[in-house]
Design a protein around this motif. Structure first.
Motif, PDB file in Angstrom:
ATOM      1  N   VAL A 278      51.031  36.951  54.765  1.00 47.85           N
ATOM      2  CA  VAL A 278      50.255  35.903  55.440  1.00 47.85           C
ATOM      3  C   VAL A 278      49.662  36.439  56.738  1.00 47.85           C
ATOM      4  N   ARG A 279      48.421  36.078  56.977  1.00 51.12           N
ATOM      5  CA  ARG A 279      47.800  36.418  58.259  1.00 51.12           C
ATOM      6  C   ARG A 279      47.689  35.168  59.113  1.00 51.12           C
ATOM      7  N   ILE A 280      48.431  35.118  60.204  1.00 51.92           N
ATOM      8  CA  ILE A 280      48.265  34.077  61.227  1.00 51.92           C
ATOM      9  C   ILE A 280      48.014  34.825  62.533  1.00 51.92           C
ATOM     10  N   GLU A 281      46.777  34.869  62.923  1.00 59.22           N
ATOM     11  CA  GLU A 281      46.370  35.734  64.045  1.00 59.22           C
ATOM     12  C   GLU A 281      45.153  35.131  64.740  1.00 59.22           C
ATOM     13  N   ALA A 282      45.149  35.159  66.070  1.00 65.07           N
ATOM     14  CA  ALA A 282      44.025  34.666  66.852  1.00 65.07           C
ATOM     15  C   ALA A 282      43.152  35.826  67.308  1.00 65.07           C
ATOM     16  N   VAL A 283      41.839  35.659  67.170  1.00 64.14           N
ATOM     17  CA  VAL A 283      40.886  36.657  67.648  1.00 64.14           C
ATOM     18  C   VAL A 283      39.860  35.939  68.525  1.00 64.14           C
ATOM     19  N   PRO A 284      39.334  36.615  69.538  1.00 65.11           N
ATOM     20  CA  PRO A 284      38.388  35.942  70.442  1.00 65.11           C
ATOM     21  C   PRO A 284      37.028  35.728  69.786  1.00 65.11           C
ATOM     22  N   LEU A 285      36.377  34.651  70.214  1.00 65.30           N
ATOM     23  CA  LEU A 285      35.013  34.362  69.799  1.00 65.30           C
ATOM     24  C   LEU A 285      34.080  34.554  70.998  1.00 65.30           C
ATOM     25  N   PRO A 286      32.817  34.859  70.750  1.00 70.92           N
ATOM     26  CA  PRO A 286      31.866  34.962  71.868  1.00 70.92           C
ATOM     27  C   PRO A 286      31.837  33.663  72.672  1.00 70.92           C
ATOM     28  N   GLY A 287      31.791  33.795  73.972  1.00 72.78           N
ATOM     29  CA  GLY A 287      31.740  32.628  74.832  1.00 72.78           C
ATOM     30  C   GLY A 287      33.095  32.097  75.235  1.00 72.78           C
ATOM     31  N   GLY A 288      34.153  32.812  74.857  1.00 73.91           N
ATOM     32  CA  GLY A 288      35.483  32.416  75.280  1.00 73.91           C
ATOM     33  C   GLY A 288      36.243  31.567  74.299  1.00 73.91           C
ATOM     34  N   GLY A 289      35.676  31.342  73.121  1.00 73.01           N
ATOM     35  CA  GLY A 289      36.375  30.559  72.109  1.00 73.01           C
ATOM     36  C   GLY A 289      37.407  31.402  71.359  1.00 73.01           C
ATOM     37  N   ARG A 290      38.006  30.785  70.358  1.00 73.46           N
ATOM     38  CA  ARG A 290      39.096  31.447  69.641  1.00 73.46           C
ATOM     39  C   ARG A 290      39.019  31.107  68.152  1.00 73.46           C
ATOM     40  N   LEU A 291      39.185  32.137  67.311  1.00 71.94           N
ATOM     41  CA  LEU A 291      39.257  31.973  65.864  1.00 71.94           C
ATOM     42  C   LEU A 291      40.673  32.313  65.427  1.00 71.94           C
ATOM     43  N   VAL A 292      41.368  31.339  64.828  1.00 69.89           N
ATOM     44  CA  VAL A 292      42.730  31.542  64.350  1.00 69.89           C
ATOM     45  C   VAL A 292      42.686  31.710  62.834  1.00 69.89           C
ATOM     46  N   HIS A 293      42.963  32.908  62.379  1.00 64.89           N
ATOM     47  CA  HIS A 293      43.035  33.146  60.939  1.00 64.89           C
ATOM     48  C   HIS A 293      44.396  32.661  60.423  1.00 64.89           C
ATOM     49  N   HIS A 294      44.361  31.951  59.302  1.00 69.08           N
ATOM     50  CA  HIS A 294      45.583  31.336  58.783  1.00 69.08           C
ATOM     51  C   HIS A 294      45.457  31.264  57.259  1.00 69.08           C
ATOM     52  N   TYR A 295      45.694  32.386  56.592  1.00 71.40           N
ATOM     53  CA  TYR A 295      45.494  32.440  55.148  1.00 71.40           C
ATOM     54  C   TYR A 295      46.386  33.528  54.537  1.00 71.40           C
ATOM     55  N   CYS A 308      54.149  27.197  59.058  1.00 73.86           N
ATOM     56  CA  CYS A 308      52.967  27.972  59.426  1.00 73.86           C
ATOM     57  C   CYS A 308      52.017  27.161  60.293  1.00 73.86           C
ATOM     58  N   ALA A 309      51.930  25.865  60.036  1.00 75.66           N
ATOM     59  CA  ALA A 309      51.039  25.021  60.852  1.00 75.66           C
ATOM     60  C   ALA A 309      51.473  25.008  62.305  1.00 75.66           C
ATOM     61  N   GLU A 310      52.774  25.010  62.540  1.00 75.97           N
ATOM     62  CA  GLU A 310      53.268  25.054  63.922  1.00 75.97           C
ATOM     63  C   GLU A 310      52.833  26.340  64.608  1.00 75.97           C
ATOM     64  N   ARG A 311      52.944  27.455  63.889  1.00 73.70           N
ATOM     65  CA  ARG A 311      52.554  28.741  64.467  1.00 73.70           C
ATOM     66  C   ARG A 311      51.041  28.782  64.721  1.00 73.70           C
ATOM     67  N   ALA A 312      50.255  28.286  63.778  1.00 70.59           N
ATOM     68  CA  ALA A 312      48.806  28.279  63.954  1.00 70.59           C
ATOM     69  C   ALA A 312      48.415  27.385  65.130  1.00 70.59           C
ATOM     70  N   ALA A 313      49.114  26.260  65.290  1.00 70.07           N
ATOM     71  CA  ALA A 313      48.814  25.368  66.404  1.00 70.07           C
ATOM     72  C   ALA A 313      49.119  26.036  67.744  1.00 70.07           C
ATOM     73  N   GLU A 314      50.199  26.820  67.793  1.00 73.00           N
ATOM     74  CA  GLU A 314      50.514  27.563  69.014  1.00 73.00           C
ATOM     75  C   GLU A 314      49.374  28.533  69.353  1.00 73.00           C
ATOM     76  N   LEU A 315      48.870  29.242  68.341  1.00 69.60           N
ATOM     77  CA  LEU A 315      47.804  30.212  68.579  1.00 69.60           C
ATOM     78  C   LEU A 315      46.490  29.519  68.934  1.00 69.60           C
ATOM     79  N   ALA A 316      46.350  28.284  68.459  1.00 71.16           N
ATOM     80  CA  ALA A 316      45.127  27.535  68.797  1.00 71.16           C
ATOM     81  C   ALA A 316      45.169  27.007  70.231  1.00 71.16           C
ATOM     82  N   GLY A 317      46.331  27.142  70.853  1.00 70.71           N
ATOM     83  CA  GLY A 317      46.462  26.690  72.233  1.00 70.71           C
ATOM     84  C   GLY A 317      46.877  25.253  72.355  1.00 70.71           C
ATOM     85  N   ALA A 318      47.347  24.662  71.240  1.00 68.55           N
ATOM     86  CA  ALA A 318      47.745  23.250  71.274  1.00 68.55           C
ATOM     87  C   ALA A 318      49.103  23.110  71.913  1.00 68.55           C
TER      88      ALA A 318
END
Length: 318
Positions: A278-295, A308-318
């Motif tokens: 499983v890939r659960i990983e955050a990568v930066p987006l242009p302009g300071g945003g964030r893309l969280v891969h979760h697949y 996994c949703a809890e981990r993805a939410a942590e990476l999303a900054g929730a």
């Protein structure tokens, strides 16, 4: 509507993640190519069990976190689609499982004479069995009750979502192979047969020695789900009649009454397996945003969805 997060993908992983984020007070939209009942998740069996999922050290914790949630949801099976059901994992021994198995209540080895069919070893368990069309509908209603918005739309890249929300969560399953792109993703074809239930109340699973073959049956409301296959790299989405006949024959070796059960339909889904897990990983987006891969959850998306949703939410900054 302005959004804090856009979740791309409306299967069980995407919806569970969206619920988790929305219930933390975020404004969340789901963009899904398909209606929830037309996703790969809707085809799933779907028994809680860490099946074909890596990395093992993390997957066990995700699965146990999800088990606790499903245990609570099973208090209202008609609404959530989650029930506690007894069954047998044949050709499975406790010592072959990870540390997570010690925390599954009631999991016990069977004597050879207790194992049904042509199998010599097995484990008895009482586990959550999820009626996926019902459960996905319940997840969608829970998401919308938390203020979330579901939109059916095709996504060809993440730039459009990134322009609409600061955080994008990629729950696109097998489609991430092209969208990311991620060549480590590989489809694992699963074919099922739905039959009238001849009175079977327990589930059964066995991982057969044959290449790409498994044997299982799950009693769901109004039907018995028979399986199955695990064909890596096979992207056919149409049912194969010879495969269907073989599935029925294998299940009938365990419960002979299945041989005469009337066929109600056939289902095929492509599990989103990934080399490396499983890939659960955050990568930066242009302009300071964030893309969280979760697949990349393979055949265990239902099993690990809440953890996994809890981990993805942590990476999303929730």
């Amino acid at each position: 509507m302005e959004s804090d997060v856009i979740v791309v993908g409306g299967g069980v992983v995407g919806l569970t993640t969206a619920v988790t984020l929305a219930e933390r007070g975020l404004r969340v939209r789901v963009w899904s190519r398909d209606e929830v009942t037309a996703t790969t998740s809707a085809v799933a069996g779907a028994l809680w069990w860490p099946y074909r999922i890596e990395p093992e050290d993390q997957a066990g914790a995700w699965a146990l976190a999800s088990l606790r949630v499903y245990g609570e949801l099973a208090a209202d099976p008609g609404r959530t689609g989650v029930r506690w059901v007894d069954g047998v994992h044949a050709d499975t021994a406790l010592e072959g499982l990870g540390p997570w198995a010690r925390e599954v209540p009631g999991l016990r080895p069977l004597a050879p004479e207790e194992v049904p069919g042509p199998y010599g070893t097995g484990l008895a368990a009482r586990l959550p069995l999820i009626d996926m069309p019902v459960h996905l509908g319940w997840l969608l209603r829970r998401f919308e009750a938390a203020g979330g918005v579901f939109e059916q739309r095709t996504v060809t890249g993440f730039a459009e979502a990134a322009a609409a929300a600061r955080v994008v969560v990629d729950c696109t399953g097998a489609a991430a192979r092209e969208l990311v792109p991620d060549p480590a993703l590989r489809p694992v074809r699963g074919q099922l047969v739905l039959v009238e239930n001849p009175g079977i109340e327990e589930w059964f699973t066995a991982a057969d020695a044959g290449a790409g073959e498994t044997t299982y049956f799950f009693p769901q409301p109004g039907r018995l789900v028979l399986g199955g296959t695990a064909e890596e790299g096979d992207e056919r989405t149409e049912p194969d009649p010879a495969t269907a006949a073989a599935i029925v024959a294998r299940c009938a070796r365990v419960r002979p009454e299945i041989a005469g059960a009337r066929v109600l339909g056939h289902r095929v889904g492509l599990r989103p397996a990934r080399a490396g897990g499983v890939r659960i990983e955050a990568v930066p987006l242009p302009g300071g945003g964030r893309l969280v891969h979760h697949y990349g959850h393979g055949g265990a998306g239902v099993t690990v969805a809440w953890g996994c949703a809890e981990r993805a939410a942590e990476l999303a900054g929730a």
